[in-house]
Write a protein that holds these residues in place. Structure first.
Motif, PDB file in Angstrom:
ATOM      1  N   ASN A 170      49.904  39.336  42.200  1.00 10.94           N
ATOM      2  CA  ASN A 170      49.802  38.723  43.527  1.00 10.94           C
ATOM      3  C   ASN A 170      51.151  38.917  44.215  1.00 10.94           C
ATOM      4  O   ASN A 170      51.992  38.026  44.216  1.00 10.94           O
ATOM      5  CB  ASN A 170      49.447  37.248  43.392  1.00 10.94           C
TER       6      ASN A 170
ATOM      7  N   GLU B  12      47.183  39.746  36.472  1.00 13.96           N
ATOM      8  CA  GLU B  12      46.943  39.559  37.903  1.00 13.96           C
ATOM      9  C   GLU B  12      48.257  39.770  38.639  1.00 13.96           C
ATOM     10  O   GLU B  12      49.276  39.170  38.299  1.00 13.96           O
ATOM     11  CB  GLU B  12      46.397  38.155  38.181  1.00 13.96           C
TER      12      GLU B  12
ATOM     13  N   GLY C 157      32.079  42.828  45.592  1.00 14.96           N
ATOM     14  CA  GLY C 157      32.827  43.021  44.366  1.00 14.96           C
ATOM     15  C   GLY C 157      32.979  44.512  44.127  1.00 14.96           C
ATOM     16  O   GLY C 157      32.040  45.277  44.328  1.00 14.96           O
TER      17      GLY C 157
ATOM     18  N   ARG D  62      34.852  39.542  52.538  1.00 18.65           N
ATOM     19  CA  ARG D  62      35.081  39.644  51.094  1.00 18.65           C
ATOM     20  C   ARG D  62      33.854  39.223  50.287  1.00 18.65           C
ATOM     21  O   ARG D  62      33.965  38.607  49.214  1.00 18.65           O
ATOM     22  CB  ARG D  62      36.315  38.851  50.670  1.00 18.65           C
TER      23      ARG D  62
ATOM     24  N   HIS E  30      35.168  47.596  41.608  1.00 22.83           N
ATOM     25  CA  HIS E  30      36.166  47.910  40.593  1.00 22.83           C
ATOM     26  C   HIS E  30      36.383  49.411  40.505  1.00 22.83           C
ATOM     27  O   HIS E  30      35.519  50.212  40.865  1.00 22.83           O
ATOM     28  CB  HIS E  30      35.812  47.297  39.233  1.00 22.83           C
TER      29      HIS E  30
ATOM     30  N   ILE F 239      40.580  45.619  39.862  1.00 26.46           N
ATOM     31  CA  ILE F 239      39.752  44.903  40.835  1.00 26.46           C
ATOM     32  C   ILE F 239      40.649  44.463  41.988  1.00 26.46           C
ATOM     33  O   ILE F 239      41.401  43.488  41.863  1.00 26.46           O
ATOM     34  CB  ILE F 239      39.066  43.685  40.195  1.00 26.46           C
TER      35      ILE F 239
ATOM     36  N   VAL G 109      41.325  42.481  45.054  1.00 25.85           N
ATOM     37  CA  VAL G 109      40.733  41.334  45.777  1.00 25.85           C
ATOM     38  C   VAL G 109      40.976  41.493  47.272  1.00 25.85           C
ATOM     39  O   VAL G 109      40.108  41.205  48.099  1.00 25.85           O
ATOM     40  CB  VAL G 109      41.328  40.017  45.255  1.00 25.85           C
ATOM     41  N   THR G 110      42.167  41.960  47.636  1.00 23.01           N
ATOM     42  CA  THR G 110      42.465  42.303  49.024  1.00 23.01           C
ATOM     43  C   THR G 110      42.352  43.822  49.157  1.00 23.01           C
ATOM     44  O   THR G 110      42.204  44.532  48.163  1.00 23.01           O
ATOM     45  CB  THR G 110      43.877  41.848  49.408  1.00 23.01           C
TER      46      THR G 110
ATOM     47  N   LEU H  30      46.493  41.146  46.356  1.00 23.79           N
ATOM     48  CA  LEU H  30      46.120  40.605  45.056  1.00 23.79           C
ATOM     49  C   LEU H  30      45.234  41.607  44.318  1.00 23.79           C
ATOM     50  O   LEU H  30      44.198  42.026  44.838  1.00 23.79           O
ATOM     51  CB  LEU H  30      45.376  39.279  45.221  1.00 23.79           C
ATOM     52  N   THR H  31      45.657  42.002  43.123  1.00 25.24           N
ATOM     53  CA  THR H  31      44.879  42.921  42.297  1.00 25.24           C
ATOM     54  C   THR H  31      44.789  42.370  40.882  1.00 25.24           C
ATOM     55  O   THR H  31      45.781  41.878  40.342  1.00 25.24           O
ATOM     56  CB  THR H  31      45.538  44.319  42.220  1.00 25.24           C
ATOM     57  N   ARG H  32      43.608  42.454  40.297  1.00 24.01           N
ATOM     58  CA  ARG H  32      43.418  42.060  38.904  1.00 24.01           C
ATOM     59  C   ARG H  32      43.211  43.313  38.059  1.00 24.01           C
ATOM     60  O   ARG H  32      42.472  44.218  38.440  1.00 24.01           O
ATOM     61  CB  ARG H  32      42.211  41.116  38.767  1.00 24.01           C
TER      62      ARG H  32
END
Length: 270
Positions: free
Chosen positions: A128, A126, A110, A107, A112, A175, A177-178, A155-157
């Motif tokens: 989760n 967010e 970054g 990870r 997007h 974004i 994250v996972t 997890l997504t933002r």
């Protein structure tokens, strides 16, 4: 949702299966974002699969890349679903493949996406929520938010960038994250803001089966308004790579999403 779009009819036919989805001579070079001794970065269109198919090398991004490279040694570092456009990385060396793949696994990257969704989604959110197979769907690959022993954390933002009230469409920066299967689309569906043009996580997942069996039908046009899921992998930025390697890649919008953006009065920041 009221989309006022004028899409290239030739593109629509190609995407929906009415015309051959094969890479034509001269096209591949237009998708190259960056190329050096170690990596080939491409801006994949939304009608092309990544992996080789039975229709020959020019029916997939990887097949066309191997012809471009005149080699069978390309390593697919990142991939996208057929209907998602944007950045795909193909390593040209084992060294490059190892460096980029380790960064993704750890990870140290970054990324997007730009995504066009139904309804008003503004501000930062967010999600989760774990993802697992949707046991209530007829579509085997569909994921859903639910808790189970087989569920994977996800997890997504999200950041709402623009809302067009006339079309009732928001442009969102996503974004992940996972990196779970269909993560962005499943999380947006859970939020109540399905992706424009999404046959699987949109108004009715039976549209996905109808498309496979019959192609692009008037019912799909009426229900979706756009021939593919409006999702674009816009940027990748790696950390901790060997200094010989490129670490940042940016993909401009393809013509279809540029037209969609113009119809709702938005353009991506530089």
């Amino acid at each position: 949702m009221n989309l006022n779009l004028e899409l290239d009819p030739a593109w629509v036919k190609r995407f929906t299966g009415e015309a051959a989805s094969l890479v034509q001579e001269g096209e591949f070079s237009q998708w190259i974002l960056h190329e050096d001794d170690h990596i080939l970065a491409l801006n994949k269109p939304g009608w092309l699969v990544c992996h080789p198919s039975k229709q020959g090398p020019m029916s997939s991004l990887v097949g066309a890349a191997k012809i471009h490279l005149n080699s069978d040694k390309g390593h697919l570092v990142s991939r996208l679903d057929r209907e998602t456009s944007g950045i795909v990385l193909i390593a040209k060396t084992r060294f490059g493949a190892s460096q980029y793949q380790k960064a993704i696994e750890q990870r140290r990257v970054g990324k997007h996406y730009w995504v066009w969704v139904q309804g008003k989604l503004m501000g930062e959110q967010e999600v989760n929520q774990p993802l697992a197979k949707d046991l209530e769907s007829e579509v085997y690959v569909k994921q859903t938010v639910r808790k189970s022993n087989s569920a994977q954390s996800a997890l997504t933002r999200f950041e709402g960038m623009h809302y067009d009230a006339a079309a009732d469409v928001s442009v969102v920066k996503a974004i992940p994250v996972t990196g779970r299967k269909h993560q962005i689309r499943a999380h947006l569906h859970w939020l109540g803001h399905p992706v424009i043009g999404d046959k699987l996580y949109g108004p009715d997942d039976r549209l996905y089966l109808e498309f496979i069996e019959q192609g692009w039908t008037p019912r799909l046009q009426q229900a979706l308004g756009f021939p593919r899921q409006a999702l674009h992998a816009a940027a990748l930025e790696f950390e901790g790579l060997d200094p010989r390697l490129a670490y940042r890649f940016v993909a401009p919008l393809p013509p279809d999403l540029a037209a969609l953006s113009a119809s709702v009065g938005w353009s991506p920041p530089l």
